[in-house]
Design a protein around this motif. Structure first.
Motif, PDB file in Angstrom:
ATOM      1  N   TYR A 203       0.782  -1.246   0.000  1.00  0.00           N
ATOM      2  CA  TYR A 203       0.000   0.000   0.000  1.00  0.00           C
ATOM      3  C   TYR A 203       0.806   1.284   0.000  1.00  0.00           C
ATOM      4  CZ  TYR A 203       0.656   0.196   5.151  1.00  0.00           C
ATOM      5  OH  TYR A 203       1.173   0.244   6.414  1.00  0.00           O
ATOM      6  N   TYR A 204       2.075   1.236   0.418  1.00  0.00           N
ATOM      7  CA  TYR A 204       2.711   2.520   0.737  1.00  0.00           C
ATOM      8  C   TYR A 204       2.716   3.479  -0.445  1.00  0.00           C
ATOM      9  CZ  TYR A 204       7.291   1.617  -1.495  1.00  0.00           C
ATOM     10  OH  TYR A 204       8.297   1.396  -2.391  1.00  0.00           O
ATOM     11  N   ASN A 205       2.993   2.962  -1.646  1.00  0.00           N
ATOM     12  CA  ASN A 205       3.129   3.920  -2.747  1.00  0.00           C
ATOM     13  C   ASN A 205       1.831   4.199  -3.502  1.00  0.00           C
ATOM     14  OD1 ASN A 205       2.941   1.632  -4.196  1.00  0.00           O
ATOM     15  ND2 ASN A 205       5.009   1.690  -5.044  1.00  0.00           N
ATOM     16  N   SER A 206       0.698   3.717  -2.971  1.00  0.00           N
ATOM     17  CA  SER A 206      -0.571   4.146  -3.574  1.00  0.00           C
ATOM     18  C   SER A 206      -1.069   5.444  -2.938  1.00  0.00           C
ATOM     19  CB  SER A 206      -1.634   3.042  -3.458  1.00  0.00           C
ATOM     20  OG  SER A 206      -2.264   3.065  -2.212  1.00  0.00           O
ATOM     21  N   PHE A 207      -0.409   5.886  -1.862  1.00  0.00           N
ATOM     22  CA  PHE A 207      -0.888   7.080  -1.146  1.00  0.00           C
ATOM     23  C   PHE A 207      -0.286   8.365  -1.717  1.00  0.00           C
ATOM     24  CE2 PHE A 207      -2.471   3.987   1.749  1.00  0.00           C
ATOM     25  CZ  PHE A 207      -3.555   4.607   2.343  1.00  0.00           C
ATOM     26  N   PRO A 208      -0.980   9.483  -1.481  1.00  0.00           N
ATOM     27  CA  PRO A 208      -0.468  10.775  -1.941  1.00  0.00           C
ATOM     28  C   PRO A 208       0.907  11.086  -1.341  1.00  0.00           C
ATOM     29  CG  PRO A 208      -2.766  10.992  -1.243  1.00  0.00           C
ATOM     30  CD  PRO A 208      -2.314   9.613  -0.854  1.00  0.00           C
ATOM     31  N   ASP A 209       1.666  11.891  -2.036  1.00  0.00           N
ATOM     32  CA  ASP A 209       2.969  12.334  -1.532  1.00  0.00           C
ATOM     33  C   ASP A 209       2.812  12.968  -0.152  1.00  0.00           C
ATOM     34  OD1 ASP A 209       3.994  11.482  -3.884  1.00  0.00           O
ATOM     35  OD2 ASP A 209       4.575  13.465  -4.626  1.00  0.00           O
ATOM     36  N   ARG A 210       3.840  12.815   0.644  1.00  0.00           N
ATOM     37  CA  ARG A 210       3.940  13.395   1.988  1.00  0.00           C
ATOM     38  C   ARG A 210       3.136  12.627   3.039  1.00  0.00           C
ATOM     39  NH1 ARG A 210       3.221  19.518   2.339  1.00  0.00           N
ATOM     40  NH2 ARG A 210       4.339  19.115   4.274  1.00  0.00           N
ATOM     41  N   THR A 211       2.509  11.520   2.643  1.00  0.00           N
ATOM     42  CA  THR A 211       1.859  10.660   3.633  1.00  0.00           C
ATOM     43  C   THR A 211       2.892  10.129   4.630  1.00  0.00           C
ATOM     44  OG1 THR A 211       0.067   9.992   2.154  1.00  0.00           O
ATOM     45  CG2 THR A 211       0.640   8.446   3.912  1.00  0.00           C
ATOM     46  N   VAL A 212       2.487  10.029   5.900  1.00  0.00           N
ATOM     47  CA  VAL A 212       3.314   9.409   6.935  1.00  0.00           C
ATOM     48  C   VAL A 212       2.782   8.001   7.191  1.00  0.00           C
ATOM     49  CG1 VAL A 212       4.084   9.525   9.343  1.00  0.00           C
ATOM     50  CG2 VAL A 212       3.762  11.641   8.018  1.00  0.00           C
ATOM     51  N   HIS A 213       3.645   6.993   7.054  1.00  0.00           N
ATOM     52  CA  HIS A 213       3.236   5.602   7.264  1.00  0.00           C
ATOM     53  C   HIS A 213       3.730   5.135   8.635  1.00  0.00           C
ATOM     54  CE1 HIS A 213       1.739   5.143   3.191  1.00  0.00           C
ATOM     55  NE2 HIS A 213       2.891   5.505   2.671  1.00  0.00           N
ATOM     56  N   LEU A 214       2.784   4.910   9.547  1.00  0.00           N
ATOM     57  CA  LEU A 214       3.102   4.486  10.913  1.00  0.00           C
ATOM     58  C   LEU A 214       2.900   2.972  11.022  1.00  0.00           C
ATOM     59  CD1 LEU A 214       3.605   5.012  13.966  1.00  0.00           C
ATOM     60  CD2 LEU A 214       1.190   5.662  14.149  1.00  0.00           C
ATOM     61  N   VAL A 215       3.962   2.263  11.417  1.00  0.00           N
ATOM     62  CA  VAL A 215       3.949   0.797  11.481  1.00  0.00           C
ATOM     63  C   VAL A 215       4.418   0.369  12.860  1.00  0.00           C
ATOM     64  CG1 VAL A 215       4.918  -1.335  10.534  1.00  0.00           C
ATOM     65  CG2 VAL A 215       4.473   0.616   9.013  1.00  0.00           C
ATOM     66  N   VAL A 216       3.521  -0.260  13.642  1.00  0.00           N
ATOM     67  CA  VAL A 216       3.925  -0.691  14.977  1.00  0.00           C
ATOM     68  C   VAL A 216       3.721  -2.198  15.134  1.00  0.00           C
ATOM     69  CG1 VAL A 216       3.842  -0.213  17.427  1.00  0.00           C
ATOM     70  CG2 VAL A 216       3.198   1.587  15.815  1.00  0.00           C
ATOM     71  N   VAL A 217       4.738  -2.935  14.718  1.00  0.00           N
ATOM     72  CA  VAL A 217       4.822  -4.380  14.962  1.00  0.00           C
ATOM     73  C   VAL A 217       6.173  -4.535  15.629  1.00  0.00           C
ATOM     74  CG1 VAL A 217       4.916  -6.673  13.909  1.00  0.00           C
ATOM     75  CG2 VAL A 217       3.359  -4.926  12.997  1.00  0.00           C
ATOM     76  N   ASP A 218       6.179  -4.755  16.933  1.00  0.00           N
ATOM     77  CA  ASP A 218       7.336  -4.365  17.738  1.00  0.00           C
ATOM     78  C   ASP A 218       7.617  -5.346  18.871  1.00  0.00           C
ATOM     79  OD1 ASP A 218       9.390  -2.781  18.666  1.00  0.00           O
ATOM     80  OD2 ASP A 218       8.090  -1.349  19.692  1.00  0.00           O
ATOM     81  N   PRO A 219       7.983  -6.604  18.526  1.00  0.00           N
ATOM     82  CA  PRO A 219       8.237  -7.574  19.596  1.00  0.00           C
ATOM     83  C   PRO A 219       9.354  -7.155  20.541  1.00  0.00           C
ATOM     84  CG  PRO A 219       8.860  -8.455  17.425  1.00  0.00           C
ATOM     85  CD  PRO A 219       8.113  -7.188  17.183  1.00  0.00           C
ATOM     86  N   GLY A 220      10.256  -6.286  20.093  1.00  0.00           N
ATOM     87  CA  GLY A 220      11.404  -5.931  20.933  1.00  0.00           C
ATOM     88  C   GLY A 220      11.213  -4.661  21.736  1.00  0.00           C
ATOM     89  N   VAL A 221       9.947  -4.231  21.930  1.00  0.00           N
ATOM     90  CA  VAL A 221       9.718  -2.974  22.650  1.00  0.00           C
ATOM     91  C   VAL A 221      10.413  -2.986  24.014  1.00  0.00           C
ATOM     92  CG1 VAL A 221       7.504  -3.749  23.645  1.00  0.00           C
ATOM     93  CG2 VAL A 221       7.973  -1.305  23.394  1.00  0.00           C
ATOM     94  N   GLY A 222      11.090  -1.900  24.323  1.00  0.00           N
ATOM     95  CA  GLY A 222      11.770  -1.791  25.602  1.00  0.00           C
ATOM     96  C   GLY A 222      13.204  -2.291  25.566  1.00  0.00           C
ATOM     97  N   SER A 223      13.569  -3.021  24.502  1.00  0.00           N
ATOM     98  CA  SER A 223      14.948  -3.522  24.392  1.00  0.00           C
ATOM     99  C   SER A 223      15.800  -2.480  23.666  1.00  0.00           C
ATOM    100  CB  SER A 223      14.967  -4.845  23.636  1.00  0.00           C
ATOM    101  OG  SER A 223      14.685  -4.619  22.261  1.00  0.00           O
ATOM    102  N   GLU A 224      16.925  -2.923  23.138  1.00  0.00           N
ATOM    103  CA  GLU A 224      17.877  -2.024  22.481  1.00  0.00           C
ATOM    104  C   GLU A 224      17.422  -1.565  21.093  1.00  0.00           C
ATOM    105  OE1 GLU A 224      21.741  -1.837  23.746  1.00  0.00           O
ATOM    106  OE2 GLU A 224      20.215  -1.680  25.327  1.00  0.00           O
ATOM    107  N   ARG A 225      16.416  -2.225  20.538  1.00  0.00           N
ATOM    108  CA  ARG A 225      16.049  -1.889  19.153  1.00  0.00           C
ATOM    109  C   ARG A 225      15.658  -0.411  19.058  1.00  0.00           C
ATOM    110  NH1 ARG A 225      12.528   0.542  19.880  1.00  0.00           N
ATOM    111  NH2 ARG A 225      10.317   0.174  20.161  1.00  0.00           N
TER     112      ARG A 225
END
Lengths: 262, 262, 262
Positions: free
Chosen positions: C54-76
């Protein structure tokens, strides 16, 4: 104006769609924000916990519409709850339990003939009573213009924590999407009691430490932590604690030992 | 302008996201309203029933985009249906059955080269043909500017009710999220026939009364009622009628006995 | 400004709702577009494939927020990726694999104290770090104002295609909602190599032809085709190829034989 929207309808039947249409017909400038339509059918405690997690992250004056309503058509009252920053619309059945505990509020019984003069069905108050009420509030109508003040609202919460001296049994509030087990104890409770946790026991798990994040424990091992709502949670790093412990959310309790904060 | 959006895509693959991007690129001011993306794959009757439940709750001039399209890439035509108040965009495969029964309409075959001059894939008309057409309609383009008038559209409805004298066999339209069983008979049908229901039989259930709401029956017992769409429904108060009766939606029929309204 | 939103949170716990509230508080004029919240928990490759769609079907300047984050709180690290047309916000764990392959980019490590001076939890960076960063970018803040340039980002992709002469083993990228099997080979790859496909083998299936759409094969029979992303796909017309072949997405490979394009 923002209207958040939570139901147990699922989406495949178009019931959610029909409510959105009503909202947009009545309040064309409202911004409808889907929270979820996947509350397990009739699961009022899950709806209450879900609402706790999002209601106060929204801008002031947001209207929170909650339709989890097993008693539709019965005597249960249609409610508006007004707090300092928000309006809440939904059935008087306990879906607002956590909000009522945390906020000063005024309650109103919606008068259906004032929000939907054209008449309403007996089976779909989400569409015919709650949605019109939410849309009117979003447009700036005051609760007292469409509802009658109400002295008492129903608290559904049957699973209170029980303490004897420094030993408390803590019921489960929710098992979340990741299988994390959330308990009815918050950091604020401890602060209020001037206590801290000496020991947490849950089934085969025992810990003297409440951690801060999942990665502090190695994958596949359980841990206790304060979650992002500052509630006690037992989790399994990169796994499902609820499966690991074969949890029964109705019956299982954590047992904690408290100690005085000096 | 509002574009409602229904598919059987699920959301996890980003196909729904890609269609939304196309809509917003072409019609930046459109308001996209998710209805559902959880129609069971290829289930055209469920899509038709879902649409029935929401289409006319929306403001006039709403565009209803429906992409449940097992025949993508085959001979099936891409459609625009224009009614008094709405435009509908989707495949010519029966997803508009209920709308076509209830509304006066004009039909158009979308001309792909007019809605997507850059060319289109053979496997994803939702993104490449239906979405651009819906966006153009939302911007005020007329159906005749992007489509050719069409004399006949496909009606998928194979399960008609069958009557002999006052005895009718009524097929199932849908089993909803709560396990309620919805039948292909409406209050309007009875009014039109000048009949009322004397008896409803469905498997082990038999009733002379059609109720108005769920709480009129005690929990765990089945009831027949007119639902919020004024269609005949068999439900189980606070339970799942479809499980209780072990329903086969393709084969099972309710048998009703009618009587003349004097 | 548009913010698209993808997570593996499910919706029933209100975590998604709480992130939406934060976005709207910080960027009241942003348009939040739900992509999905049904990525299987912790499934980074599925998130990467979803984003590709989907990312490049959106208008220019769109912000794509992706939160799939098994390592939350670690060094990532928390990331911003800036490409010619878009900003991407999410964890540095491979969710941006496909974007990084296809686009020229600059990477930044988000500085949490700059996006959330009030402090943040250790378990919910989606709400406390990624959402504020996405909202600020949507309001026109530049990545360098809230992040530090980063030389290397993590590529998760462990399943590369492997060729010996004209024989290649192609791993599976995703099994989609319809049971279609998508492989890590695109038409662009072949064009780049100046090769074409002579033969595709996958388990019991063998074909010398890559088709263009599903209806070219009769129902119930498998086919190979170039899908709407121009990737190699094995499908079953009006059925689920993944079930038909009892697919193991981690282990199974297609074997193709290539030939030179003259």
């Amino acid at each position: 104006m923002i209207i958040t929207f939570m139901t147990d309808f699922g989406t495949k039947d178009g019931y959610v769609g029909s409510v959105k249409g009503v909202l947009l017909k009545e309040a064309p400038d409202a911004l409808i924000v889907d929270v979820t339509h996947e509350i397990p059918p009739f699961n009022i405690p899950q709806a209450a916990y879900c609402l706790l997690n999002y209601y106060n992250s929204f801008p002031d004056r947001t209207v929170h519409l909650v339709v989890v309503d097993p008693g539709v058509g019965s005597e249960r009252k249609p409610l508006i709850i007004q707090t300092m920053n928000y309006h809440f619309v939904g059935p008087d059945n306990g879906v607002f339990d956590f909000v009522l505990k945390k906020e000063a509020y005024r309650a109103f019984e919606i008068l259906p003939e004032l929000v939907n003069p054209e008449g309403y069905s007996s089976t779909f108050h989400g569409r015919d009573i709650f949605a019109p009420a939410a849309a009117l509030l979003a447009k700036g109508v005051k609760p007292e213009e469409i509802g009658a003040p109400l002295d008492r609202v129903i608290i559904n919460d049957k699973k209170e924590l029980a303490c004897q001296g420094n030993i408390c049994k803590i019921p489960i509030v929710s098992v979340d999407h990741f299988g994390n087990i959330i308990f009815a104890l918050s950091r604020e409770d401890l602060k209020h009691w001037k206590k801290s946790i000496k020991l947490v026991n849950f089934k085969t798990f025992s810990s003297q430490t409440i951690l801060e994040y999942y990665a502090q424990q190695e994958p596949g091992k359980p841990l206790a932590l304060w979650n992002s709502q500052n509630m006690l949670e037992i989790a399994l790093t990169q796994g499902r604690a609820a499966d690991f412990f074969n949890v029964n959310p109705e019956k299982d309790r954590a047992v904690i030992e408290l100690t005085d904060v000096s």
